[in-house]
Motif scaffolding. Structure first.
Motif, mmCIF file in Angstrom:
data_model
loop_
_atom_site.group_PDB
_atom_site.id
_atom_site.type_symbol
_atom_site.label_atom_id
_atom_site.label_comp_id
_atom_site.label_asym_id
_atom_site.label_seq_id
_atom_site.Cartn_x
_atom_site.Cartn_y
_atom_site.Cartn_z
ATOM 1 N N TRP A 1 9.136 -8.490 10.215
ATOM 2 C CA TRP A 1 10.098 -8.833 9.693
ATOM 3 C C TRP A 1 11.259 -9.230 10.814
ATOM 4 C CZ3 TRP A 1 15.138 -6.101 6.592
ATOM 5 C CH2 TRP A 1 16.201 -6.739 6.168
ATOM 6 N N ARG A 2 11.688 -10.787 11.335
ATOM 7 C CA ARG A 2 12.705 -10.848 12.011
ATOM 8 C C ARG A 2 14.431 -11.375 11.758
ATOM 9 N NH1 ARG A 2 10.849 -10.771 17.378
ATOM 10 N NH2 ARG A 2 8.581 -10.849 17.144
ATOM 11 N N ALA A 3 15.287 -11.073 11.664
ATOM 12 C CA ALA A 3 16.309 -11.916 11.155
ATOM 13 C C ALA A 3 17.281 -11.680 12.079
ATOM 14 C CB ALA A 3 16.928 -11.389 9.926
ATOM 15 N N SER A 4 18.739 -12.369 11.777
ATOM 16 C CA SER A 4 19.900 -11.671 12.821
ATOM 17 C C SER A 4 20.303 -10.924 12.142
ATOM 18 C CB SER A 4 21.468 -13.166 13.006
ATOM 19 O OG SER A 4 21.290 -13.390 11.377
ATOM 20 N N THR A 5 21.721 -10.001 12.538
ATOM 21 C CA THR A 5 22.062 -9.037 11.826
ATOM 22 C C THR A 5 23.138 -8.967 10.880
ATOM 23 O OG1 THR A 5 22.669 -8.155 14.844
ATOM 24 C CG2 THR A 5 23.558 -7.628 13.150
ATOM 25 N N SER B 1 1.161 -1.209 -0.070
ATOM 26 C CA SER B 1 -0.061 -0.012 0.190
ATOM 27 C C SER B 1 0.317 1.158 -0.070
ATOM 28 C CB SER B 1 -0.538 -0.144 1.457
ATOM 29 O OG SER B 1 -0.292 0.538 2.512
ATOM 30 N N GLU B 2 2.019 1.491 0.151
ATOM 31 C CA GLU B 2 3.264 2.376 0.391
ATOM 32 C C GLU B 2 3.420 2.070 -1.071
ATOM 33 O OE1 GLU B 2 5.349 2.604 3.938
ATOM 34 O OE2 GLU B 2 4.979 0.534 3.512
ATOM 35 N N PHE B 3 3.199 1.716 -2.179
ATOM 36 C CA PHE B 3 3.577 1.905 -3.765
ATOM 37 C C PHE B 3 2.544 2.685 -4.333
ATOM 38 C CE2 PHE B 3 6.840 -0.636 -1.337
ATOM 39 C CZ PHE B 3 8.222 0.280 -1.590
ATOM 40 N N ALA B 4 1.655 3.176 -3.478
ATOM 41 C CA ALA B 4 0.334 3.998 -4.756
ATOM 42 C C ALA B 4 1.302 4.373 -5.814
ATOM 43 C CB ALA B 4 -0.254 4.629 -4.578
ATOM 44 N N SER B 5 2.368 5.171 -6.029
ATOM 45 C CA SER B 5 2.521 5.825 -7.385
ATOM 46 C C SER B 5 3.976 5.381 -8.017
ATOM 47 C CB SER B 5 2.260 7.202 -7.041
ATOM 48 O OG SER B 5 3.276 7.690 -6.269
ATOM 49 N N ALA B 6 4.365 4.390 -7.496
ATOM 50 C CA ALA B 6 5.441 3.297 -7.806
ATOM 51 C C ALA B 6 4.946 2.992 -9.615
ATOM 52 C CB ALA B 6 6.252 2.261 -7.599
ATOM 53 N N ASP B 7 6.306 2.674 -10.147
ATOM 54 C CA ASP B 7 5.978 2.445 -11.890
ATOM 55 C C ASP B 7 6.549 1.299 -11.427
ATOM 56 O OD1 ASP B 7 5.735 4.846 -13.430
ATOM 57 O OD2 ASP B 7 7.796 5.342 -12.933
ATOM 58 N N ARG B 8 7.191 0.849 -10.585
ATOM 59 C CA ARG B 8 7.590 -0.521 -10.693
ATOM 60 C C ARG B 8 8.075 -1.288 -9.209
ATOM 61 N NH1 ARG B 8 13.504 -2.707 -13.576
ATOM 62 N NH2 ARG B 8 13.595 -4.320 -12.229
ATOM 63 N N VAL B 9 7.744 -2.282 -8.590
ATOM 64 C CA VAL B 9 7.795 -2.597 -7.109
ATOM 65 C C VAL B 9 8.247 -3.977 -7.213
ATOM 66 C CG1 VAL B 9 7.064 -3.087 -5.085
ATOM 67 C CG2 VAL B 9 5.937 -1.031 -6.608
ATOM 68 N N ASP B 10 9.393 -4.459 -6.686
ATOM 69 C CA ASP B 10 10.149 -5.583 -6.962
ATOM 70 C C ASP B 10 10.303 -5.885 -5.468
ATOM 71 O OD1 ASP B 10 10.463 -5.845 -9.736
ATOM 72 O OD2 ASP B 10 12.322 -4.663 -8.900
ATOM 73 N N ARG B 11 10.453 -6.980 -4.934
ATOM 74 C CA ARG B 11 10.115 -7.879 -3.665
ATOM 75 C C ARG B 11 11.482 -8.774 -3.423
ATOM 76 N NH1 ARG B 11 7.259 -9.581 0.428
ATOM 77 N NH2 ARG B 11 5.237 -7.938 -0.273
ATOM 78 N N ASP B 12 12.412 -8.538 -2.825
ATOM 79 C CA ASP B 12 13.162 -9.723 -1.908
ATOM 80 C C ASP B 12 12.883 -9.315 -0.544
ATOM 81 O OD1 ASP B 12 15.732 -10.847 -1.013
ATOM 82 O OD2 ASP B 12 16.764 -9.382 -2.177
ATOM 83 N N GLY B 13 12.436 -11.455 -0.328
ATOM 84 C CA GLY B 13 11.925 -11.364 1.046
ATOM 85 C C GLY B 13 10.884 -10.846 1.641
ATOM 86 N N ARG C 1 23.210 -8.818 4.560
ATOM 87 C CA ARG C 1 22.965 -9.405 3.781
ATOM 88 C C ARG C 1 21.989 -8.870 3.250
ATOM 89 N NH1 ARG C 1 25.594 -13.273 6.506
ATOM 90 N NH2 ARG C 1 23.330 -14.169 7.031
ATOM 91 N N VAL C 2 20.936 -8.603 3.620
ATOM 92 C CA VAL C 2 19.741 -8.008 2.481
ATOM 93 C C VAL C 2 20.286 -6.952 1.999
ATOM 94 C CG1 VAL C 2 17.595 -8.583 2.861
ATOM 95 C CG2 VAL C 2 18.009 -10.115 3.287
ATOM 96 N N ALA C 3 20.468 -6.484 3.470
ATOM 97 C CA ALA C 3 20.640 -4.196 2.365
ATOM 98 C C ALA C 3 21.618 -4.062 1.750
ATOM 99 C CB ALA C 3 20.397 -3.876 3.927
ATOM 100 N N ARG C 4 22.237 -4.967 1.507
ATOM 101 C CA ARG C 4 23.358 -5.071 0.493
ATOM 102 C C ARG C 4 22.663 -5.523 -0.762
ATOM 103 N NH1 ARG C 4 28.994 -3.433 0.617
ATOM 104 N NH2 ARG C 4 28.582 -3.752 2.576
#
Length: 267
Positions: free
Chosen positions: A51-55, A19-31, A60-63
């Motif tokens: 979202w729960r994950a180790s440090t 719902s935060e991407f109402a005006s986006a041209d493209r939205v991709d998902r990574d988990g 790794r996901v952010a990079r």
């Protein structure tokens, strides 16, 4: 549903994610992470609630998510929107800083009943509230907002708003733009963003010229948007508030449920 925990649940389940991407041209998902791209060269990133994950996994996901954006010459700026109550917040702070993103102002996330903000509010003499669609008004509004925030004047925001107005023409639940003007000059502005499939509309883009602050103009502009939200069947209002607007909305009954901090990178 007005208790703090209940309102935070509304925020996490209805106002985060796609719902935060109402005006986006493209939205991709990574988990759990969503990445939006916009025509004006902007990248916008959020992660889903819970979202729960180790440090190490967060880093790794952010990079992995940010590297394609930062390496793309067509992308001029990137924002990763974080929320203070998320389990991964501390790890994400460190990961984003390591990748060169800079934290912006911490804002309060507020939610409350539209009826609490929709009452009649006296206007200073000579000031009127109106909804706008004309390009000249939109560009004047955007220029005033840049001035109010102390930003260099830019046509990019106005260009994006005009594209959205064109895309949503005839849609009663599309974005609406509102201004307060006096003697032909815009002195305050804001937009209303109904969130599809929910009972919520967002209050965004609030800005008031420095010489008109603390005079009731912003309160009246907020009340006009609240009344419009009610006509669309939206019973709750949401806003990410600066220190200036938070007291106004708190006096009207909105509740702070968490904080949000934008982490920003610019080319």
């Amino acid at each position: 549903m007005t208790g703090t925990h209940a309102l935070l649940h509304v925020y996490d389940t209805q106002l985060r994610g796609e719902s935060e991407f109402a005006s986006a041209d493209r939205v991709d998902r990574d988990g759990p992470v969503l990445v939006g791209r916009y025509r004006e060269g902007r990248g916008f990133v959020v992660h889903e609630a819970g979202w729960r994950a180790s440090t190490g996994e967060v880093a790794r996901v952010a990079r992995r998510v940010l590297t394609p954006l930062l390496d793309d010459p067509a992308v001029t700026d990137v924002e990763w929107k974080t929320r203070g109550h998320d389990t991964v917040q501390a790890a994400l702070d460190d990961a984003l800083l390591d990748l060169g993103l800079v934290p912006g102002e911490v804002e309060s996330v507020m939610i409350g009943r539209a009826t609490d903000l929709a009452g009649d509010t006296p206007l200073p003499e000579g000031v009127r509230i109106r909804r706008i669609t004309a390009e000249s008004d939109v560009r004047a509004m955007s220029a005033m907002a840049d001035e109010a925030f102390g930003d260099p004047r830019s046509e990019r925001t106005a260009d994006a708003l005009m594209r959205r107005l064109a895309d949503e023409c005839g849609d009663p639940e599309g974005m609406s733009l509102w201004i307060a003007d006096a003697d032909g000059e815009i002195v305050s502005c804001g937009r209303l963003e109904p969130v599809r499939g929910t009972d919520v509309a967002g209050l965004w883009g609030g800005a008031t010229r420095a010489d008109r602050r603390r005079g009731g103009v912003y309160r009246a502009l907020t009340a006009a948007r609240a009344r419009h939200a009610l006509t669309l069947g939206r019973t709750l209002l949401h806003s990410d508030c600066s220190a200036d607007s938070r007291p106004i909305l708190a006096r009207s009954g909105l509740t702070t449920v968490t904080t949000t901090t934008p982490y920003v990178w610019r080319r």
